[in-house]
Design a protein around this motif. Sequence first.
Motif, mmCIF file in Angstrom:
data_model
loop_
_atom_site.group_PDB
_atom_site.id
_atom_site.type_symbol
_atom_site.label_atom_id
_atom_site.label_comp_id
_atom_site.label_asym_id
_atom_site.label_seq_id
_atom_site.Cartn_x
_atom_site.Cartn_y
_atom_site.Cartn_z
ATOM 1 N N ILE A 143 0.827 -1.219 0.000
ATOM 2 C CA ILE A 143 0.000 0.000 0.000
ATOM 3 C C ILE A 143 0.862 1.269 0.000
ATOM 4 C CG2 ILE A 143 -1.661 1.368 1.366
ATOM 5 C CD1 ILE A 143 -3.060 -1.264 2.089
ATOM 6 N N PRO A 144 1.879 1.383 0.880
ATOM 7 C CA PRO A 144 2.659 2.630 0.868
ATOM 8 C C PRO A 144 3.329 2.892 -0.483
ATOM 9 C CG PRO A 144 3.085 1.381 2.879
ATOM 10 C CD PRO A 144 2.295 0.481 1.978
ATOM 11 N N GLU A 145 3.794 1.850 -1.129
ATOM 12 C CA GLU A 145 4.453 2.004 -2.440
ATOM 13 C C GLU A 145 3.468 2.517 -3.488
ATOM 14 O OE1 GLU A 145 5.989 -1.734 -3.935
ATOM 15 O OE2 GLU A 145 5.828 -1.000 -6.003
ATOM 16 N N TYR A 146 2.286 1.889 -3.560
ATOM 17 C CA TYR A 146 1.289 2.315 -4.550
ATOM 18 C C TYR A 146 0.827 3.745 -4.279
ATOM 19 C CZ TYR A 146 0.462 -2.128 -6.986
ATOM 20 O OH TYR A 146 0.582 -3.235 -7.776
ATOM 21 N N VAL A 147 0.607 4.064 -3.016
ATOM 22 C CA VAL A 147 0.113 5.416 -2.688
ATOM 23 C C VAL A 147 1.182 6.448 -3.031
ATOM 24 C CG1 VAL A 147 -0.664 6.937 -0.827
ATOM 25 C CG2 VAL A 147 -1.533 4.593 -0.975
ATOM 26 N N SER A 148 2.426 6.130 -2.726
ATOM 27 C CA SER A 148 3.521 7.047 -3.044
ATOM 28 C C SER A 148 3.580 7.280 -4.562
ATOM 29 C CB SER A 148 4.846 6.458 -2.540
ATOM 30 O OG SER A 148 5.927 7.213 -3.020
ATOM 31 N N ARG A 149 3.492 6.208 -5.322
ATOM 32 C CA ARG A 149 3.538 6.369 -6.785
ATOM 33 C C ARG A 149 2.331 7.155 -7.297
ATOM 34 N NH1 ARG A 149 3.712 1.703 -11.517
ATOM 35 N NH2 ARG A 149 3.138 3.135 -13.200
ATOM 36 N N ALA A 150 1.168 6.900 -6.676
ATOM 37 C CA ALA A 150 -0.046 7.606 -7.114
ATOM 38 C C ALA A 150 0.133 9.118 -6.972
ATOM 39 C CB ALA A 150 -1.246 7.133 -6.292
ATOM 40 N N PHE A 151 0.665 9.561 -5.853
ATOM 41 C CA PHE A 151 0.830 11.003 -5.634
ATOM 42 C C PHE A 151 1.932 11.567 -6.534
ATOM 43 C CE2 PHE A 151 -1.989 10.191 -2.205
ATOM 44 C CZ PHE A 151 -2.626 11.387 -1.957
ATOM 45 N N HIS A 152 3.019 10.822 -6.693
ATOM 46 C CA HIS A 152 4.062 11.288 -7.616
ATOM 47 C C HIS A 152 3.495 11.444 -9.026
ATOM 48 C CE1 HIS A 152 7.144 10.109 -4.571
ATOM 49 N NE2 HIS A 152 7.803 11.100 -5.133
ATOM 50 N N THR A 153 2.745 10.450 -9.461
ATOM 51 C CA THR A 153 2.230 10.456 -10.832
ATOM 52 C C THR A 153 1.202 11.567 -11.041
ATOM 53 O OG1 THR A 153 2.565 8.072 -10.905
ATOM 54 C CG2 THR A 153 1.142 9.006 -12.616
ATOM 55 N N ALA A 154 0.294 11.729 -10.067
ATOM 56 C CA ALA A 154 -0.742 12.767 -10.207
ATOM 57 C C ALA A 154 -0.118 14.154 -10.314
ATOM 58 C CB ALA A 154 -1.703 12.714 -9.024
ATOM 59 N N MET A 155 0.994 14.359 -9.631
ATOM 60 C CA MET A 155 1.596 15.699 -9.548
ATOM 61 C C MET A 155 2.638 15.961 -10.628
ATOM 62 S SD MET A 155 0.257 17.318 -6.959
ATOM 63 C CE MET A 155 1.445 18.623 -6.652
ATOM 64 N N ALA A 156 3.238 14.910 -11.170
ATOM 65 C CA ALA A 156 4.393 15.107 -12.054
ATOM 66 C C ALA A 156 3.988 15.674 -13.412
ATOM 67 C CB ALA A 156 5.112 13.775 -12.272
ATOM 68 N N GLY A 157 4.893 16.431 -14.038
ATOM 69 C CA GLY A 157 4.680 16.909 -15.403
ATOM 70 C C GLY A 157 3.327 17.574 -15.563
ATOM 71 N N ARG A 158 2.550 17.097 -16.548
ATOM 72 C CA ARG A 158 1.167 17.560 -16.669
ATOM 73 C C ARG A 158 0.358 16.847 -15.595
ATOM 74 N NH1 ARG A 158 -3.365 16.132 -21.338
ATOM 75 N NH2 ARG A 158 -5.029 17.250 -20.290
ATOM 76 N N PRO A 159 -0.148 17.579 -14.591
ATOM 77 C CA PRO A 159 -0.874 16.899 -13.512
ATOM 78 C C PRO A 159 -2.137 16.228 -14.042
ATOM 79 C CG PRO A 159 -0.409 19.209 -12.951
ATOM 80 C CD PRO A 159 -0.096 19.039 -14.405
ATOM 81 N N GLY A 160 -2.660 15.276 -13.285
ATOM 82 C CA GLY A 160 -3.878 14.583 -13.715
ATOM 83 C C GLY A 160 -4.327 13.557 -12.711
ATOM 84 N N PRO A 161 -5.429 12.883 -13.010
ATOM 85 C CA PRO A 161 -5.989 11.922 -12.062
ATOM 86 C C PRO A 161 -5.332 10.544 -12.107
ATOM 87 C CG PRO A 161 -7.599 12.472 -13.799
ATOM 88 C CD PRO A 161 -6.303 13.112 -14.179
ATOM 89 N N VAL A 162 -5.289 9.915 -10.942
ATOM 90 C CA VAL A 162 -4.820 8.541 -10.780
ATOM 91 C C VAL A 162 -5.906 7.786 -10.015
ATOM 92 C CG1 VAL A 162 -3.150 7.118 -9.517
ATOM 93 C CG2 VAL A 162 -2.357 9.102 -10.814
ATOM 94 N N VAL A 163 -6.154 6.546 -10.388
ATOM 95 C CA VAL A 163 -7.149 5.728 -9.684
ATOM 96 C C VAL A 163 -6.469 4.507 -9.071
ATOM 97 C CG1 VAL A 163 -9.084 4.132 -10.050
ATOM 98 C CG2 VAL A 163 -9.197 6.441 -10.997
ATOM 99 N N LEU A 164 -6.758 4.241 -7.810
ATOM 100 C CA LEU A 164 -6.295 3.017 -7.161
ATOM 101 C C LEU A 164 -7.500 2.229 -6.649
ATOM 102 C CD1 LEU A 164 -3.239 4.187 -4.985
ATOM 103 C CD2 LEU A 164 -3.186 2.876 -7.132
ATOM 104 N N ALA A 165 -7.599 0.975 -7.088
ATOM 105 C CA ALA A 165 -8.674 0.109 -6.610
ATOM 106 C C ALA A 165 -8.181 -0.667 -5.389
ATOM 107 C CB ALA A 165 -9.094 -0.846 -7.720
#
Length: 560
Positions: A143-165
């Motif tokens: 969980i910590p790894e996925y959440v960390s990647r989710a926030f990095h991805t949402a914020m990086a470059g052109r920001p955008g949405p990330v979904v985690l099931a």
Amino acid sequence: MKSDLKVRHGGKILADALAAQGVKLAFGVPGESYLPVLDGLHDLQDRVRFIVCRQEGGASYMAEAYGKLTGEAGVLFVTRGPGATNGAVGVHTGLQDSTPMVVFIGQVPNEFAEREAFQEIDYRRMYGQMTKWVAQIDRVERIPEYVSRAFHTAMAGRPGPVVLALPEDTLFSEAAVADAPRHHTVRPAPSAAQMQDVQKHLSTAKAPFVILGGGGWDRAATLKLQKWLEAQGLPGGTSFRCQDLLDNRSPSFVGDVGIGINPKLAERVKQADVLLVIGARLGEMTTSAYTLVEAPLPRQTLIHVHAGAEELGRVYRPAVAINSGYPQFVDALVGLSFGNAAWKEKTAAARKEFLEWTELRPIPGNVQYGEVVRWLSDKLPEDTIIANGAGNFAGFMHRYFRFKGYRTQLGSTNGSMGYGYPAAVAAKLAEPKRSVLALCGDGDFLMTGQEIATAVQYGANFVAVVVNNGMYGTIRMHQEREYPGRVFGTELRNPDFAAYARAFGGHGEIVERTADFAPAYERAAASGKPAIIELKIDPDAIAPAATLSGIRDKALKSKQ
Ligand SMILES: Cc1ncc(C[n+]2csc(CCOP(=O)(O)OP(=O)(O)O)c2C)c(N)n1
Ligand SMILES: [Mg+2]
């Protein structure tokens, strides 16, 4: 080392991960699919505030608006199946608006996967086109790894949405794992060679034009850029629903390059020899359906600056393609200086055209809606946040409201109805000291208007104006143009919106004459409650400079 860590259930690990990422506010509608997360959040109430909403559409707009306003990822929790489908609208908005979002969706336990179990959907397929990344967390330890990647991805470059099931078994399982610290925000910067290219093209430009847009700016960068534009005498326009990236009172601000563009401004964009585009994708709305700038090879020398590398060359083949964050680019840009006196003259002429274009014009009926918008523009505190949904009512705001600074506008560039009201709720919760106004249409408001219950529950006291013309006006307008006189499927029989507000514990006003608006607004703002002002306008007053009957008559004539 691991043995020192406390054993936690998945929901608690997830809630702690949110706190570690710096999340202060999250929005959602609960579901039995993610009970452990609610349990985890129970312990963190002083750090992560969870706003319980009435429908996931409203909740997802709130999360999107929070991300747009603050620049931090907006966080949304929805349950599986029905919650995930209801919540899609805010995710689509976040994608088109380049807004950082992290969306968590409950999921059936892995042992039932792919059986079409109760409310089961594969979110990787469903959300594939609407997100920067969508994944499912199948192991509690990760969980910590996925959440960390989710926030990095949402914020990086052109920001955008990330979904985690979140499969139920992941959340109910336990593990002893460490939290990951807060994410980085990774944005590139321009190279010296690229800035030399910018210098080269601008130094020979006779009629340059600058367009600002997109998500990923900050206040300091917009102010710095504005000063630079003014010093260079350059004209700046803003892309669709990004009107707050320049102070509209600046001598360098020459208008809104969006829907219903001033034809003179459109001509200036078309005739520009160098187009410096910072952050705008140059989408359909900004380019007047790809006519102001031709694809794939623009007539203008296009310098395209975008934080998302994949946006460069996506539609237009730029002369100079610069993958950069906007504050980073502005920092480099302000080092260039041109001193071209002819630019100043052109910009002053364009500014004059903007001022003429935004002069009030009378419309049919007892409510001069344009005057109401101008009153709001003149009287509201400068940092007031204006949130709007979609419909012709918004066109009056785009034309007559002067946005005065960064993040005073919250709109949906995907033209999504129902955005304004929940966006205003989120804005008031995120920035309680600022004044907030929601500008809604009668059709638009009732898509998410029940979120007034959320506003009442959490004390989000702001004024919403519901512009009532008794119809889905935009569609009626297009209908009269294409099929004059054949009105179908666009009429609305509305409730008493003031009584609706009162039923929820809010304050309600009905305004039927221009002069009554100001006192009604003052009463509403002083009520200490979420307030709705129903503004009844003449249905014929369809746009700032066109009537419905005029559009119909013209269409009838042309068909004769
Ligand atoms: C979610 C969503 N559904 C449908 C549409 C299509 N649509 C665009 S504007 C509009 C009518 C808006 O009506 P209203 O809010 O009453 O504003 P008006 O145009 O009358 O001022 C519709 C149905 C849309 N943009 N978004
Ligand atoms: Mg309407």
